[in-house]
Write an enzyme that holds these catalytic residues in place. Structure first.
Site, short mmCIF file in Angstrom:
data_model
loop_
_atom_site.label_atom_id
_atom_site.label_comp_id
_atom_site.label_asym_id
_atom_site.label_seq_id
_atom_site.Cartn_x
_atom_site.Cartn_y
_atom_site.Cartn_z
N THR A 172 0.80 -1.23 0.00
CA THR A 172 0.00 0.00 0.00
C THR A 172 0.83 1.28 0.00
OG1 THR A 172 -1.79 -1.15 1.11
CG2 THR A 172 -1.78 1.25 1.30
N ASN A 203 5.99 -1.16 3.54
CA ASN A 203 5.13 -0.55 4.56
C ASN A 203 5.86 -0.37 5.90
OD1 ASN A 203 3.02 -0.40 2.80
ND2 ASN A 203 1.88 -2.13 3.64
N TYR A 263 -5.11 11.56 9.16
CA TYR A 263 -5.74 10.29 8.82
C TYR A 263 -6.57 9.76 9.99
CZ TYR A 263 -6.63 5.51 7.57
OH TYR A 263 -7.27 4.32 7.30
N ASP A 309 -9.73 -3.36 0.28
CA ASP A 309 -8.54 -4.03 0.82
C ASP A 309 -8.83 -4.63 2.19
OD1 ASP A 309 -5.47 -4.35 0.60
OD2 ASP A 309 -5.74 -3.49 2.59
N HIS A 354 -8.16 -8.81 2.77
CA HIS A 354 -7.18 -9.49 3.64
C HIS A 354 -7.85 -10.57 4.49
CE1 HIS A 354 -3.46 -7.41 2.90
NE2 HIS A 354 -4.12 -6.26 2.85
N ASP A 391 -4.31 0.71 -5.53
CA ASP A 391 -2.86 0.65 -5.33
C ASP A 391 -2.27 -0.71 -5.70
OD1 ASP A 391 -4.30 -0.40 -3.20
OD2 ASP A 391 -2.89 0.26 -1.66
N HIS A 392 -3.08 -1.76 -5.66
CA HIS A 392 -2.62 -3.13 -5.94
C HIS A 392 -3.84 -4.03 -5.97
CE1 HIS A 392 -3.56 -3.77 -1.78
NE2 HIS A 392 -2.80 -2.75 -1.46
N HIS A 436 -1.31 -9.32 -0.69
CA HIS A 436 -0.69 -8.64 -1.83
C HIS A 436 0.71 -8.27 -1.39
CE1 HIS A 436 -1.24 -4.79 0.27
NE2 HIS A 436 -2.38 -5.31 0.69
ZN LIG Z 1 -3.30 -1.19 -0.30
#
Ligand SMILES: [Zn+2]
Length: 457
Positions: free
Chosen positions: A113, A134, A196, A232, A236, A279-280, A393
């Site tokens: 990410t 990350n 955030y 996402d 997971h 992003d993925h 990922h």
């Molecule tokens: Zn991500």
């Protein structure tokens, strides 16, 4: 045969003449000629108009805004293909009226990410923007980078919000990895770059962004980013093929609908450039696809303190007095021996020997040893009772499952156009081209925007 050709009964001689001689016939001839001329004129005019229809399309002029605005949206972990899982009328609308990477957007390696989000906004590969994973350890200072690290020394390169602000426009980042980092002389005001907070409802995020378009035109940001954690978060836990993913995708589509509707109410939907990306991707990692480092003990012991990350990216930094080449050789000997469970699904490299296409070498922050694991496989120290089974990922970005979406809608994007897949480092130049700004040096190609955007006459 020869007598037939020369005889009076030859069909050639009996064919009616094209030039009749009687007055009636002359009149008929003139009429026919006029008809012929009219048909020719019609044909020429249709040829001319069809030539005009095939002129290369140009950018559509702005109707209401005084200058271009780009809204970059990330839906985390939106694997390419999720858009077909459920009715997604709003994403479909952007696709139909805009330009789509027909087989998805290619993330950078590692397909995690933070490296990817920061590549999207800087146009740099992780080795160059510094966010190499990350989490990682700076080998010089010994400091640990985590997703909560906002000190500017970690974050290299120039993100889009900074490029835009440096050239005199407002910028907004409603959540994005790196958006809270204060770099250079510009500090993003809190109303444009909130801290955030994952618990802020998606609706509130969309409505706040829509509110930016109600500001006076000299205050309205020229660039806005908007971030959603889904799908996402679900991927997971349940992997990519679960009904929870379908629900999450529907919800993201609803947010796109909410955004479109808000822009339409303001009469600016066709003016604002919306770029929707992920992003993925995501791949399932269930079914015993595990490789245990302790199984390598007949060849080499890998102490826990050497390992910075296990999976999907295996990252090892041995102490200085241990030869990395020796570690790699012993590990690969064990993995290829046939005696390690799933050993053939992991290959370990000195970082300088990784395939060039991964661009994962030119940073002192990248550890000397990197392991590439096969799609959906997982590396762990040893077998435990806890069976983590869901999605992951971070794998090689050549895997199709790691691809995400690219959909762009706005005055510079051709309607209904399909473009080939490309790496996300190209997006930085695309945005600066739309905003007509000078971009910072980056790893994207200078020619990419012209290959995708409609010319701006
Ligand atoms: Zn991500």
């Amino acid at each position: 045969m020869g007598s037939e050709e020369g005889g009076s009964s030859s069909p050639l001689l009996r064919r009616p003449t094209l030039f009749p001689r009687s007055p009636q016939s002359s009149l008929f001839f003139c009429f026919a000629l006029l008809l012929l001329l009219a048909a020719a004129a019609l044909f020429l005019s249709s040829l001319l108009s069809s030539t005009q229809d095939h002129r290369p399309p140009a950018a559509r002029p702005l109707a209401k805004l005084s200058r271009p605005v780009v809204l970059l949206i990330s839906s985390d972990g939106f694997r390419f293909g999720y858009q077909f899982k459920a009715p997604t009328p709003n994403i479909r609308r952007l696709i139909a009226g805009g330009t789509e990477a027909e087989e998805g957007l290619i993330p950078v390696f590692p397909t995690a990410t933070f490296p990817n989000h920061y590549s999207i906004v800087t146009g740099l590969y992780p080795a160059h923007h510094g966010i190499v994973y990350n989490y990682f350890v700076d080998p010089v200072s010994g400091d640990h980078f985590t997703t909560g690290s906002h000190e500017p020394r970690w974050w290299l390169g120039e993100p889009l919000w900074e490029t835009v602000a440096a050239q005199g426009f407002n910028s907004a980042a409603y959540f994005w990895p790196g958006s809270e980092v204060i770099k250079g002389s510009w500090t993003c005001p809190a109303k444009f770059c909130p801290k955030y907070n994952g618990s802020v409802p998606f609706e509130e995020r969309v409505d706040t962004v829509l509110g930016y378009f109600d500001l006076p035109k000299d205050e309205m940001p020229a660039f806005i980013s908007l971030y959603f954690e889904d799908p996402d978060s679900q991927g997971h836990i349940v992997g990519p093929d679960h009904p929870d993913i379908t629900k999450a995708v529907v919800r993201i589509d609803e947010m796109i609908g909410r955004l479109i509707s808000g822009l339409e109410k303001r009469g600016i939907f066709e003016d604002v450039t919306i770029i929707l990306v992920g992003d993925h991707g995501m791949v399932g990692n269930c079914g015993g696809k595990q490789i245990y480092l302790n199984d390598l003990s007949p060849w080499i012991n890998i102490p826990e303190s050497w390992v910075q990350s296990y999976s999907p990216l295996l990252v090892i930094r041995p102490p200085e007095n241990v030869s990395s080449s020796d570690v790699v050789a012993k590990m690969n000997r064990g993995l290829s021996s046939g005696k390690v469970n799933n050993g053939k699904y992991l290959r370990v490299y000195l970082k300088e020997d990784l395939p060039d296409r991964l661009h994962y070498y030119a940073s002192y922050r990248i550890s000397p040893i990197v392991g590439l694991v096969a799609e959906g496989y997982k590396v762990a120290r040893e077998m435990t009772d806890t069976c983590e089974c869901g999605g992951a990922h971070g794998y090689d970005n050549a895997f199709f499952s790691m691809r995400t979406i690219f959909v762009a809608h706005g005055p510079r994007f051709e309607r209904g156009a399909k473009i080939p897949s490309f790496e996300n480092v190209e997006i930085y130049n695309l945005v600066t081209a739309i905003l007509k700004l000078q971009g910072a040096p980056n790893n994207g190609s200078a020619s990419f925007p012209n290959s995708v955007l409609l010319p701006s006459y």
